[in-house]
Motif scaffolding. Structure first.
Motif, PDB file in Angstrom:
ATOM      1  N   LEU A   1       0.920  -1.204   0.208  1.00 45.32           N
ATOM      2  CA  LEU A   1       0.073   0.050   0.027  1.00 45.32           C
ATOM      3  C   LEU A   1       0.932   1.074  -0.005  1.00 45.32           C
ATOM      4  CD1 LEU A   1      -2.735  -1.178   2.528  1.00 45.32           C
ATOM      5  CD2 LEU A   1      -3.166  -0.999   0.189  1.00 45.32           C
ATOM      6  N   LEU A   2       1.890   1.200   0.739  1.00 48.45           N
ATOM      7  CA  LEU A   2       2.906   2.417   0.749  1.00 48.45           C
ATOM      8  C   LEU A   2       3.552   2.516  -0.626  1.00 48.45           C
ATOM      9  CD1 LEU A   2       4.792   2.135   4.206  1.00 48.45           C
ATOM     10  CD2 LEU A   2       3.324   3.986   3.400  1.00 48.45           C
ATOM     11  N   ALA A   3       3.773   1.667  -1.171  1.00 51.32           N
ATOM     12  CA  ALA A   3       4.622   1.727  -2.444  1.00 51.32           C
ATOM     13  C   ALA A   3       3.602   2.057  -3.607  1.00 51.32           C
ATOM     14  CB  ALA A   3       4.950   0.219  -2.907  1.00 51.32           C
ATOM     15  N   LYS A   4       2.153   2.070  -3.573  1.00 49.60           N
ATOM     16  CA  LYS A   4       1.107   2.495  -4.356  1.00 49.60           C
ATOM     17  C   LYS A   4       1.091   4.112  -4.118  1.00 49.60           C
ATOM     18  CE  LYS A   4      -1.270   1.225  -7.651  1.00 49.60           C
ATOM     19  NZ  LYS A   4      -0.817   0.650  -8.983  1.00 49.60           N
ATOM     20  N   LYS A   5       1.806   5.039  -4.890  1.00 54.04           N
ATOM     21  CA  LYS A   5       1.769   6.396  -4.788  1.00 54.04           C
ATOM     22  C   LYS A   5       0.353   6.933  -4.746  1.00 54.04           C
ATOM     23  CE  LYS A   5       6.011   6.602  -3.810  1.00 54.04           C
ATOM     24  NZ  LYS A   5       6.505   6.744  -2.796  1.00 54.04           N
ATOM     25  N   LYS A   6      -0.581   6.211  -5.320  1.00 54.34           N
ATOM     26  CA  LYS A   6      -1.968   7.011  -5.698  1.00 54.34           C
ATOM     27  C   LYS A   6      -2.757   6.879  -4.279  1.00 54.34           C
ATOM     28  CE  LYS A   6      -2.174   5.929 -10.672  1.00 54.34           C
ATOM     29  NZ  LYS A   6      -2.683   5.430 -11.761  1.00 54.34           N
ATOM     30  N   LEU A   7      -2.304   6.224  -3.373  1.00 47.63           N
ATOM     31  CA  LEU A   7      -3.254   5.695  -2.180  1.00 47.63           C
ATOM     32  C   LEU A   7      -2.721   6.881  -1.266  1.00 47.63           C
ATOM     33  CD1 LEU A   7      -3.252   1.952  -2.169  1.00 47.63           C
ATOM     34  CD2 LEU A   7      -5.326   3.570  -2.603  1.00 47.63           C
ATOM     35  N   ASN A   8      -3.722   7.137  -0.354  1.00 46.58           N
ATOM     36  CA  ASN A   8      -3.296   7.787   1.012  1.00 46.58           C
ATOM     37  C   ASN A   8      -3.083   6.744   2.109  1.00 46.58           C
ATOM     38  OD1 ASN A   8      -3.889  10.056  -0.366  1.00 46.58           O
ATOM     39  ND2 ASN A   8      -5.371  10.828   1.124  1.00 46.58           N
ATOM     40  N   SER A   9      -1.938   6.040   2.020  1.00 44.79           N
ATOM     41  CA  SER A   9      -1.657   4.614   2.799  1.00 44.79           C
ATOM     42  C   SER A   9      -1.527   4.885   4.219  1.00 44.79           C
ATOM     43  CB  SER A   9      -0.443   3.789   2.156  1.00 44.79           C
ATOM     44  OG  SER A   9       0.688   4.879   2.338  1.00 44.79           O
ATOM     45  N   THR A  10      -1.321   6.152   4.721  1.00 45.04           N
ATOM     46  CA  THR A  10      -1.377   6.444   5.979  1.00 45.04           C
ATOM     47  C   THR A  10      -2.594   6.642   6.814  1.00 45.04           C
ATOM     48  OG1 THR A  10      -1.184   9.030   5.668  1.00 45.04           O
ATOM     49  CG2 THR A  10       1.074   7.725   5.889  1.00 45.04           C
ATOM     50  N   GLU A  11      -3.580   6.586   5.904  1.00 51.40           N
ATOM     51  CA  GLU A  11      -5.089   6.497   6.492  1.00 51.40           C
ATOM     52  C   GLU A  11      -5.616   5.065   6.401  1.00 51.40           C
ATOM     53  OE1 GLU A  11      -7.403   9.673   5.209  1.00 51.40           O
ATOM     54  OE2 GLU A  11      -5.701  11.199   4.956  1.00 51.40           O
ATOM     55  N   ILE A  12      -4.852   4.131   6.068  1.00 52.63           N
ATOM     56  CA  ILE A  12      -5.080   2.802   6.195  1.00 52.63           C
ATOM     57  C   ILE A  12      -4.765   1.948   6.987  1.00 52.63           C
ATOM     58  CG2 ILE A  12      -5.400   0.628   4.476  1.00 52.63           C
ATOM     59  CD1 ILE A  12      -4.972   2.428   1.985  1.00 52.63           C
ATOM     60  N   GLU A  13      -5.656   1.273   8.018  1.00 49.13           N
ATOM     61  CA  GLU A  13      -5.078   0.233   8.892  1.00 49.13           C
ATOM     62  C   GLU A  13      -5.387  -1.120   8.417  1.00 49.13           C
ATOM     63  OE1 GLU A  13      -4.191   0.781  12.310  1.00 49.13           O
ATOM     64  OE2 GLU A  13      -4.067   2.764  11.527  1.00 49.13           O
ATOM     65  N   VAL A  14      -4.394  -1.798   8.629  1.00 49.72           N
ATOM     66  CA  VAL A  14      -4.296  -3.316   7.999  1.00 49.72           C
ATOM     67  C   VAL A  14      -4.131  -4.410   9.227  1.00 49.72           C
ATOM     68  CG1 VAL A  14      -3.080  -4.918   6.479  1.00 49.72           C
ATOM     69  CG2 VAL A  14      -3.013  -2.350   6.100  1.00 49.72           C
ATOM     70  N   THR A  15      -5.217  -5.347   9.264  1.00 51.71           N
ATOM     71  CA  THR A  15      -4.888  -6.480  10.181  1.00 51.71           C
ATOM     72  C   THR A  15      -5.107  -7.815   9.453  1.00 51.71           C
ATOM     73  OG1 THR A  15      -7.451  -6.325  10.674  1.00 51.71           O
ATOM     74  CG2 THR A  15      -6.030  -5.188  12.115  1.00 51.71           C
ATOM     75  N   SER A  16      -4.408  -8.745   9.888  1.00 56.33           N
ATOM     76  CA  SER A  16      -4.610  -9.943   9.266  1.00 56.33           C
ATOM     77  C   SER A  16      -4.584 -11.093  10.277  1.00 56.33           C
ATOM     78  CB  SER A  16      -3.180 -10.259   8.452  1.00 56.33           C
ATOM     79  OG  SER A  16      -2.893  -9.334   7.577  1.00 56.33           O
ATOM     80  N   VAL A  17      -5.495 -12.263   9.835  1.00 59.52           N
ATOM     81  CA  VAL A  17      -5.641 -13.384  10.547  1.00 59.52           C
ATOM     82  C   VAL A  17      -5.321 -14.556   9.431  1.00 59.52           C
ATOM     83  CG1 VAL A  17      -6.945 -12.598  12.393  1.00 59.52           C
ATOM     84  CG2 VAL A  17      -7.900 -13.545  10.378  1.00 59.52           C
ATOM     85  N   ASP A  18      -4.825 -15.655  10.234  1.00 58.57           N
ATOM     86  CA  ASP A  18      -4.714 -16.725   9.152  1.00 58.57           C
ATOM     87  C   ASP A  18      -6.010 -17.327   9.091  1.00 58.57           C
ATOM     88  OD1 ASP A  18      -1.818 -16.775   8.972  1.00 58.57           O
ATOM     89  OD2 ASP A  18      -1.395 -18.525  10.317  1.00 58.57           O
ATOM     90  N   ALA A  19      -6.263 -17.657   7.767  1.00 53.18           N
ATOM     91  CA  ALA A  19      -7.446 -18.266   7.350  1.00 53.18           C
ATOM     92  C   ALA A  19      -7.661 -19.568   8.118  1.00 53.18           C
ATOM     93  CB  ALA A  19      -7.466 -18.344   5.952  1.00 53.18           C
TER      94      ALA A  19
END
Length: 116
Positions: A52-70
């Motif tokens: 997400l950080l690498a995608k310059k078109k996004l405001n990635s600092t406003e995105i929270e990411v959480t993950s869990v194993d399927a």
């Protein structure tokens, strides 16, 4: 590739600095998540944040990411929360997350900001 690696290192370093020190027993999630599952999900979170950080078109600092194993053990379920300036960027963030290796499902809960 170099930009993604640099972003990954920044995200990983930030995550390490921001997280409190815990022992392995504290990494279990109510008896349903083992330490290795926690670490695996955390690694996926870092990979998604870096993408997400690498995608310059996004405001990635406003995105929270959480993950869990399927539950089936096949990849991770990633949840995106936060805001983006418009619906196009909300959808782009979901596409970027889906493109990350190890992601089996994306729950895109991002909201487009309302115009004032």
């Amino acid at each position: 590739m170099k930009k993604i690696l640099n972003a990954l290192l920044i995200v990983a370093g930030t995550a390490l600095l921001a997280s409190p020190m815990v022992n392995a027993d504290d990494l279990k999630n109510k008896d349903t998540e083992t330490t290795s599952q926690y670490v695996s999900a955390a690694a996926t979170t870092v990979k998604v944040k870096a993408a997400l950080l690498a995608k310059k078109k996004l405001n990635s600092t406003e995105i929270e990411v959480t993950s869990v194993d399927a539950p089936n053990g096949n990849g991770a379920i990633v949840t995106l929360t936060g805001t983006q300036p418009n619906q196009t960027k909300v959808e782009l963030a979901g596409e970027v997350a889906r493109g990350v290796s190890g992601v089996s499902e994306v729950k895109n809960e991002l909201k487009a900001k309302r115009k004032k």
